[in-house]
Design an enzyme around this catalytic site. Structure first.
Site, PDB file in Angstrom:
ATOM      1  N   ASP A 140       0.798  -1.170   0.068  1.00 16.23           N
ATOM      2  CA  ASP A 140       0.057   0.031  -0.083  1.00 16.23           C
ATOM      3  C   ASP A 140       0.939   1.228  -0.113  1.00 16.23           C
ATOM      4  O   ASP A 140       0.287   2.378   0.168  1.00 16.23           O
ATOM      5  CB  ASP A 140      -0.701   0.166   1.378  1.00 16.23           C
ATOM      6  CG  ASP A 140      -1.940   1.152   1.253  1.00 16.23           C
ATOM      7  OD1 ASP A 140      -2.460   1.411   0.205  1.00 16.23           O
ATOM      8  OD2 ASP A 140      -2.328   1.573   2.359  1.00 16.23           O
TER       9      ASP A 140
ATOM     10  N   GLN B 109      -5.336  -1.834  -6.935  1.00 15.56           N
ATOM     11  CA  GLN B 109      -5.972  -0.767  -5.786  1.00 15.56           C
ATOM     12  C   GLN B 109      -6.517   0.379  -6.655  1.00 15.56           C
ATOM     13  O   GLN B 109      -6.132   0.785  -7.316  1.00 15.56           O
ATOM     14  CB  GLN B 109      -4.814  -0.427  -4.986  1.00 15.56           C
ATOM     15  CG  GLN B 109      -5.370   0.654  -3.628  1.00 15.56           C
ATOM     16  CD  GLN B 109      -4.110   1.343  -2.879  1.00 15.56           C
ATOM     17  OE1 GLN B 109      -3.592   2.046  -3.410  1.00 15.56           O
ATOM     18  NE2 GLN B 109      -4.116   0.395  -1.720  1.00 15.56           N
TER      19      GLN B 109
ATOM     20  N   SER C 133      -6.811   5.366   0.156  1.00 16.60           N
ATOM     21  CA  SER C 133      -7.115   4.046  -0.500  1.00 16.60           C
ATOM     22  C   SER C 133      -8.496   3.880  -0.401  1.00 16.60           C
ATOM     23  O   SER C 133      -9.082   4.047   0.792  1.00 16.60           O
ATOM     24  CB  SER C 133      -6.348   3.176   0.050  1.00 16.60           C
ATOM     25  OG  SER C 133      -5.000   3.349  -0.098  1.00 16.60           O
TER      26      SER C 133
END
Length: 292
Positions: free
Chosen positions: A205, A280, A230
């Site tokens: 991430d 993502q 995110s």
């Protein structure tokens, strides 16, 4: 280099079990004043893994970031044992703070078996040892020293090296929406395969949305020209790997629109095996000018 930051991270990810299927984790701030999404995802995977037989490892996870995490409060993880089959095990985990869900993860685990084999080839990249460390690179970009210090502290457990300049390195210069980084844990890890998957989840991430910023010449968190967070995160674990050995994270962005951007990545072992695929979507907004 001291292994203290890595040991601190491993301690952060080592959850306390407070009841059957219920775990509690600590939190800490990231570069921005909220809980780092990779931390919540990694902790949720730890919670799920604690309820799964040791001979089964994650092969996929799908997650949603629902609310901003409070770095000053503990996070409670509740595990739903959705299915225990002969080959696959499914778990659902909800992370809660202040009585509200902040994150939800579904993960599937599988007992290893032989099968068909093929993969996308590893793209070319320079050797990681030829690239500058974060400590060498970040101070060269003229950023606020406080920002540099916070960034180095937040990433001290991981040796992460950019193949090309990060978004804030050539701020204002649109580039191809593609980014590569090499990474590994800053120290030796135990042989537990789940631990290596958890560490890779944590790191996944950190840089995936960089390629979105590159396409528009935006610098992101380092210069404050974009507001980002995110929204969801998905990973597929294809082959065994070690997170304390060099891994190449090849990332690109196929699209950005509607205040959102999509990043997709492939993580390869140094000898060219495709270990992980990642996708993502995140919020990517340009801040509105302040009204006088």
């Amino acid at each position: 280099m001291s292994q203290a930051p890595l040991l601190d991270l491993l301690d952060l990810l080592d959850l306390e079990q407070i009841e059957e299927n219920i775990f509690r984790g600590r939190s800490r701030s990231a570069i921005v004043p909220r809980v780092f999404g990779g931390q919540v995802a990694a902790q949720a995977l730890v919670a799920a893994g604690r309820t799964v037989p040791e001979d089964r490892l994650p092969h996929s996870l799908h997650a949603y970031f629902l609310r901003t995490g409070d770095p000053g409060a503990p996070i409670v993880y509740t595990v739903d044992r959705m299915n225990d089959g002969r080959s696959f095990t499914a778990r659902r985990v909800v992370a809660v703070q202040h009585g509200q869900p902040i994150f939800a993860l579904s993960a599937s685990f599988q007992r290893w078996e032989e099968g068909l084999e093929h993969q996308a080839p590893m793209p070319p990249a320079p050797d990681p040892e030829s690239l500058p460390t974060a400590e060498e690179l970040l101070p060269t970009y003229g950023l606020d020293p406080a920002v540099v210090r916070k960034a180095l502290e937040a990433r001290a457990a991981v040796d992460l090296r950019y193949v090309d300049d990060p978004p804030y390195g050539r701020y204002g210069e649109p580039r191809e929406p593609r980014s590569q980084v090499w990474f590994r844990a800053n120290g030796k890890l135990d042989d537990d395969p789940l631990l290596h998957v958890v560490l890779a989840t944590y790191v996944s991430d950190m840089t995936l949305l960089d390629s979105i910023l590159l396409a528009h010449g935006r610098g992101g968190w380092a210069v404050g020209d974009v507001v980002g967070a995110s929204l969801d995160h998905a990973m597929w674990f294809h082959r065994p790997f070690r997170a304390d050995e060099w891994l190449l994270y090849d990332q690109e962005s196929p699209s950005a629109s509607g205040g959102r951007g999509l990043g997709q990545g492939r993580i390869y072992t140094r000898d060219g095996r495709l270990a992980i695929s990642v996708i993502q979507e995140g919020v990517v907004r340009v801040p509105r000018p302040k009204t006088p």
